[in-house]
Write an enzyme that holds these catalytic residues in place. Structure first.
Site, PDB file in Angstrom:
ATOM      1  N   ASN A 113     -10.373 -12.164 -33.069  1.00  0.00           N
ATOM      2  CA  ASN A 113     -10.949 -12.577 -34.438  1.00  0.00           C
ATOM      3  C   ASN A 113     -10.792 -11.420 -35.496  1.00  0.00           C
ATOM      4  O   ASN A 113     -10.713 -10.081 -35.202  1.00  0.00           O
ATOM      5  CB  ASN A 113     -12.566 -12.542 -33.992  1.00  0.00           C
ATOM      6  CG  ASN A 113     -13.381 -13.115 -35.264  1.00  0.00           C
ATOM      7  OD1 ASN A 113     -12.900 -14.104 -35.963  1.00  0.00           O
ATOM      8  ND2 ASN A 113     -14.481 -12.654 -35.565  1.00  0.00           N
ATOM      9  N   HIS A 115     -12.690 -10.030 -38.727  1.00  0.00           N
ATOM     10  CA  HIS A 115     -14.149  -9.919 -39.586  1.00  0.00           C
ATOM     11  C   HIS A 115     -13.958  -9.157 -40.702  1.00  0.00           C
ATOM     12  O   HIS A 115     -13.305  -7.774 -40.648  1.00  0.00           O
ATOM     13  CB  HIS A 115     -15.168  -9.700 -38.445  1.00  0.00           C
ATOM     14  CG  HIS A 115     -16.518  -9.537 -39.037  1.00  0.00           C
ATOM     15  ND1 HIS A 115     -17.043 -10.732 -39.126  1.00  0.00           N
ATOM     16  CD2 HIS A 115     -17.215  -8.539 -39.615  1.00  0.00           C
ATOM     17  CE1 HIS A 115     -18.344 -10.619 -39.748  1.00  0.00           C
ATOM     18  NE2 HIS A 115     -18.241  -9.275 -40.012  1.00  0.00           N
ATOM     19  N   SER A 142     -11.818  -5.876 -39.914  1.00  0.00           N
ATOM     20  CA  SER A 142     -11.856  -5.299 -38.446  1.00  0.00           C
ATOM     21  C   SER A 142     -11.086  -6.676 -37.439  1.00  0.00           C
ATOM     22  O   SER A 142     -11.358  -8.047 -37.657  1.00  0.00           O
ATOM     23  CB  SER A 142     -13.094  -5.245 -37.547  1.00  0.00           C
ATOM     24  OG  SER A 142     -13.892  -4.260 -38.511  1.00  0.00           O
TER      25      SER A 142
HETATM   26  C1  GAR Z   1     -11.518 -14.017 -44.010  1.00  0.00           C
HETATM   27  O1  GAR Z   1     -11.666 -12.926 -44.871  1.00  0.00           O
HETATM   28  C2  GAR Z   1     -12.052 -13.722 -42.529  1.00  0.00           C
HETATM   29  O2  GAR Z   1     -12.150 -12.311 -42.198  1.00  0.00           O
HETATM   30  C3  GAR Z   1     -13.246 -14.201 -42.629  1.00  0.00           C
HETATM   31  O3  GAR Z   1     -13.077 -15.615 -43.235  1.00  0.00           O
HETATM   32  C4  GAR Z   1     -12.085 -15.444 -44.267  1.00  0.00           C
HETATM   33  C5  GAR Z   1     -11.233 -16.432 -43.706  1.00  0.00           C
HETATM   34  O4  GAR Z   1      -9.833 -16.401 -44.752  1.00  0.00           O
HETATM   35  N1  GAR Z   1     -13.905 -14.551 -41.280  1.00  0.00           N
HETATM   36  C6  GAR Z   1     -15.138 -14.301 -40.944  1.00  0.00           C
HETATM   37  O5  GAR Z   1     -16.095 -14.180 -41.976  1.00  0.00           O
HETATM   38  C7  GAR Z   1     -15.633 -14.469 -39.451  1.00  0.00           C
HETATM   39  N2  GAR Z   1     -17.003 -14.111 -39.275  1.00  0.00           N
HETATM   40  P1  GAR Z   1      -8.910 -17.219 -44.532  1.00  0.00           P
HETATM   41  O6  GAR Z   1      -9.413 -18.873 -44.159  1.00  0.00           O
HETATM   42  O7  GAR Z   1      -8.057 -17.329 -45.961  1.00  0.00           O
HETATM   43  O8  GAR Z   1      -7.964 -16.740 -43.307  1.00  0.00           O
END
Ligand code: GAR
Length: 218
Positions: A113, A115, A142
């Site tokens: 994952n 985060h 992370s």
């Molecule tokens: C990213 O910033 C990721 O770190 C976060 O969602 C976004 C997805 O962006 N994830 C979380 O918050 C998980 N808890 P993306 O759809 O453009 O890849």
């Protein structure tokens, strides 16, 4: 004679934009990662990640969590669908659902994952605003193995950005996401080269147990 590494099969789960997915697609197409994305699965019909998958010729599947009575039933359906693609690795790329323990156990050691915080700080949501409100001087993202503890699995890699005065949460998120798109494909590459494993709840890279904050570049 060096042994040819078998190409890994990856299933990516998304809920939204899919910019991390796009970065992974690009590194695979440039042969930086020896893998194939076998499917992209979303729990949101409008997730742009599904369009990105279609554009790249990857099976794009929508499984609506609203049509299942419980989290357990939804996750059981997800497992069934994912396993049809016999993945070596499950990549959560902005998949905004809490996973059941059964789901996590099923893919233990082969699910990553990303985060948007410097874990163990700011597990859960609204991480950028929380970092600003706390007047943190640095923030970041992370990549970690997924374990039953929410956002609590062993960290593989962190990337830091400074928090500037007057910066709003969206500006900070944009800068963190730029870093995400560099770091996530790198960690996936390590996994696909069999260099990265989870052993006894620790992230292990090149047979070295990584520190709590993951691989240190300095
Ligand atoms: C990213 O910033 C990721 O770190 C976060 O969602 C976004 C997805 O962006 N994830 C979380 O918050 C998980 N808890 P993306 O759809 O453009 O890849």
């Amino acid at each position: 004679m060096t042994e040819q590494q078998a190409q890994k099969s990856i299933v990516v789960l998304v809920s939204g934009n899919g910019s991390n997915l796009q970065a992974i697609i690009e590194d695979i197409s440039q042969l930086k990662i020896n893998a194939k994305i076998s499917a992209v699965i979303a729990n949101q019909k409008t997730a742009y990640g599904l369009t990105r998958a279609e554009n790249a010729g990857i099976p794009a599947i929508f499984i609506d969590h609203k049509s299942f009575a419980s989290r357990e039933e939804y996750d059981a359906k997800m497992v069934q669908c994912i396993n049809e693609f016999t993945p070596d690795l499950i990549v959560l790329a902005g998949f905004m659902r809490i996973l059941t323990p059964d789901f996590v156990e099923h893919y233990l050691g082969r699910m990553l994952n990303i985060h948007p915080s410097l874990l163990p700080k700011y597990k859960g949501l609204n991480t950028h605003k929380r970092a600003i409100d706390a007047e943190d001087k640095e923030h970041g993202a992370s990549v970690h193995f997924v374990t039953p503890e929410l956002d609590g699995g062993p960290v593989v890699l962190q990337s830091k950005v400074p928090v500037f005065e007057q910066q709003d949460a969206q500006e900070l998120a944009d800068r963190v996401q730029q870093q995400e798109r560099q770091m996530y494909p790198l960690v996936i590459k390590w996994f696909c080269e069999d260099r990265l494993k989870m052993i006894n709840n620790k992230a292990v890279l090149d047979n070295q147990i990584l520190a709590e904050e993951g691989y240190a570049i300095e």
